[in-house]
Scaffold this active site. Structure first.
Site, PDB file in Angstrom:
ATOM      1  N   ARG A  58       0.829  -1.209   0.000  1.00 55.40           N
ATOM      2  CA  ARG A  58       0.000   0.000   0.000  1.00 55.40           C
ATOM      3  C   ARG A  58       0.867   1.264   0.000  1.00 55.40           C
ATOM      4  NH1 ARG A  58      -1.755   2.284   4.489  1.00 55.40           N
ATOM      5  NH2 ARG A  58      -1.945   0.359   5.670  1.00 55.40           N
ATOM      6  N   TYR A 111     -17.721  14.053 -15.223  1.00 56.71           N
ATOM      7  CA  TYR A 111     -18.253  12.697 -15.031  1.00 56.71           C
ATOM      8  C   TYR A 111     -19.191  12.713 -13.811  1.00 56.71           C
ATOM      9  CZ  TYR A 111     -18.370   7.766 -13.757  1.00 56.71           C
ATOM     10  OH  TYR A 111     -18.787   6.511 -13.408  1.00 56.71           O
ATOM     11  N   ASP A 183      -9.064  16.855 -14.901  1.00 53.49           N
ATOM     12  CA  ASP A 183      -9.296  15.454 -15.248  1.00 53.49           C
ATOM     13  C   ASP A 183      -8.991  15.329 -16.745  1.00 53.49           C
ATOM     14  OD1 ASP A 183     -10.367  13.024 -16.062  1.00 53.49           O
ATOM     15  OD2 ASP A 183     -11.978  13.073 -14.574  1.00 53.49           O
ATOM     16  N   LYS A 208      -9.718   4.065 -18.881  1.00 50.56           N
ATOM     17  CA  LYS A 208     -10.051   4.510 -20.233  1.00 50.56           C
ATOM     18  C   LYS A 208      -8.833   4.435 -21.155  1.00 50.56           C
ATOM     19  CE  LYS A 208     -14.014   5.202 -18.262  1.00 50.56           C
ATOM     20  NZ  LYS A 208     -13.836   5.310 -16.856  1.00 50.56           N
TER      21      LYS A 208
HETATM   22  N1  LCS Z   1     -13.245  10.829 -14.807  1.00 46.73           N
HETATM   23  C1  LCS Z   1     -13.826  10.666 -16.005  1.00 46.73           C
HETATM   24  C2  LCS Z   1     -13.730  11.730 -17.042  1.00 46.73           C
HETATM   25  C3  LCS Z   1     -14.538   9.492 -16.266  1.00 46.73           C
HETATM   26  O1  LCS Z   1     -15.110   9.358 -17.470  1.00 46.73           O
HETATM   27  C4  LCS Z   1     -14.645   8.508 -15.257  1.00 46.73           C
HETATM   28  C5  LCS Z   1     -15.414   7.260 -15.474  1.00 46.73           C
HETATM   29  C6  LCS Z   1     -14.027   8.730 -14.012  1.00 46.73           C
HETATM   30  C7  LCS Z   1     -13.319   9.905 -13.825  1.00 46.73           C
HETATM   31  C8  LCS Z   1     -14.081   7.721 -12.918  1.00 46.73           C
HETATM   32  O2  LCS Z   1     -13.248   6.657 -13.223  1.00 46.73           O
HETATM   33  P1  LCS Z   1     -13.434   5.133 -12.751  1.00 46.73           P
HETATM   34  O3  LCS Z   1     -13.532   5.147 -11.277  1.00 46.73           O
HETATM   35  O4  LCS Z   1     -14.665   4.616 -13.397  1.00 46.73           O
HETATM   36  O5  LCS Z   1     -12.181   4.499 -13.237  1.00 46.73           O
HETATM   37  N2  LCS Z   1     -16.262   7.326 -16.573  1.00 46.73           N
HETATM   38  C9  LCS Z   1     -17.124   6.455 -16.949  1.00 46.73           C
HETATM   39  C10 LCS Z   1     -18.001   6.653 -18.028  1.00 46.73           C
HETATM   40  O6  LCS Z   1     -18.118   7.665 -18.693  1.00 46.73           O
HETATM   41  N3  LCS Z   1     -18.719   5.559 -18.199  1.00 46.73           N
HETATM   42  O7  LCS Z   1     -18.435   4.600 -17.239  1.00 46.73           O
HETATM   43  C11 LCS Z   1     -17.394   5.114 -16.379  1.00 46.73           C
END
Ligand code: LCS
Length: 393
Positions: A58, A111, A183, A208
């Site tokens: 961790r 998001y 972001d 992503k």
């Molecule tokens: N920031 C952005 C721009 C995102 O699109 C997402 C997830 C996150 C943060 C959060 O990330 P995660 O914890 O899911 O890795 N976006 C998603 C979307 O547009 N569809 O499903 C997840």
């Protein structure tokens, strides 16, 4: 090898350093929770920070560090931490820099959960927020309060593809001693480097484009200075937002092909956007590579390419849009984005469903908006798939 002065593609392959005495070509997966000390004094020295070396996963692990070092180099940052998810990265930043009595400003079309946690959880700890349209710098100016500590941007934004001027927003924020976090999920460092444009902190959902293969969930936070990095690392390690070594290894592997994946996805996206824009059943398309995008010029200046994300509306609104989503054969009707496969989804009822109706409408997340993440299949097949689905709509 030292990749400090190499090009971006060489960094993708060789940055991070190989942590292995056996000569393996890639950093192995150190699938261990803890590390043996030679003696009690060494353990004490490592805990005291007097000797480098690993203690407990961790707190640090070679496989994880390989990925962190690579990301810091790619974003031109000081150092990075990787996290169990993109949301863990978002919350790391919120927890590191916001305390009771503080205020933050966020873009209204981030998001969904990045806004949701701030509106539903952080008020319990005395943090207040204003989610506004940051694509207009005047709005940011008006929203600044004496206790504003953080400006939280996402550009291009999910799912409206709105673009915020990072240089202008950072300049304004810094005049008021406000930290700027971006972001950068929709771009990855291949298409945009927010720290070079003036931001202080960058974060990613590595689920992503960075990993790119739709097989892990992960996040990262990259800080521009030691002063900003230390509180970020403290939150990640002590709240327990850390990534697992296997997850880090897969992400590091996916990252190697980032530029060639994005080049292909972006080439496809341009063709798909032009196809949709010219289709009689399509009401509008928002894609930074189309001259019709309201911030087309700004996108050209601050991004190295328009990316692979777009949104559009089918004439007839949601009912027609649903027909398209229900009838695609190759694109997957699924949330997430930035992978090698084309994905289609409906933000108002899926990724952004928890935002209030007024909040959605104000942010431009209309019922008819459909989001498309273009993959690296053959452009002709993606277009043919959409064409046959649009014919049914
Ligand atoms: N920031 C952005 C721009 C995102 O699109 C997402 C997830 C996150 C943060 C959060 O990330 P995660 O914890 O899911 O890795 N976006 C998603 C979307 O547009 N569809 O499903 C997840």
């Amino acid at each position: 090898m030292d990749t400090k002065n190499t090009g971006f593609n060489s960094k993708l392959i060789h940055a991070g350093g190989i942590h292995d005495e056996m000569g393996s070509a890639v950093t192995p997966i150190y699938q261990t929770s803890t590390f043996k000390f030679k003696n009690a004094d060494q353990g004490a020295r490592r805990f005291a920070g007097e000797e480098s070396g690993y203690i407990y996963t961790r707190l640090g692990n070679p496989t994880i560090e390989d990925l962190e070092n690579t990301l810091a180099e790619l974003e031109n940052g000081y150092k990075a931490v990787v996290t169990s998810s993109g949301m863990a990265a978002v919350n790391t930043v919120y927890m590191a820099f916001l305390a009771s009595g503080d205020h933050m400003i966020g873009h209204n079309a981030v998001y969904g959960p990045s806004r949701g946690v701030m509106e539903k959880i952080f008020p319990k700890y005395g943090v207040e927020s204003s989610f506004i349209d940051c694509t207009n710098i005047e709005n940011i100016k008006k929203a600044i309060k004496p206790n504003t500590k953080l400006l939280y941007l996402e550009t291009p934004a999910n799912p409206t593809i709105g673009i915020t001027d990072l240089k202008a927003a950072s300049k304004l924020a810094h005049e008021h001693n406000i930290l700027v976090c971006v972001d950068n999920t929709f771009c990855s460092p291949y298409l945009q480097k927010p720290l070079d444009l003036g931001a202080d902190i960058v974060l990613h959902s590595m689920t992503k484009f960075i990993n790119g293969h739709a097989d892990i969930v992960g996040g990262a936070v990259i800080a521009s200075t030691k002063e900003l990095f230390d509180p970020i690392a403290f939150v990640m390690k002590n709240i327990g937002f850390n990534m697992d070594p296997h997850q880090a290894w897969l992400t590091r592997r996916g990252l190697k092909t980032l530029s060639i994946r994005i080049d292909k996805a972006q080439e496809n996206a341009q063709k798909v956007a032009e196809f949709l824009e010219n289709h009689p059943k399509v009401e509008w398309v928002l894609y930074p590579g189309l001259k019709s995008h309201p911030q087309y010029e700004l996108a050209k200046q601050q991004m190295n390419g328009p990316g692979a994300m777009m949104s559009f509306e089918v004439k007839g609104g949601l009912e027609s849009g649903k027909k398209v989503m229900d009838n695609v054969k190759m694109a997957l009707l699924a949330v997430s984005l930035g992978g090698i496969e084309t994905l289609i989804q409906h933000p108002a009822s899926m990724t952004h469903s928890k935002i209030s109706r007024e909040g959605k409408l104000e942010a431009g997340i209309t019922d008819g908006l459909i989001r498309l993440s273009v993959g690296i299949e053959d452009a002709e097949d993606i277009i043919a798939d959409l064409e046959q689905a649009l014919a049914i709509a």
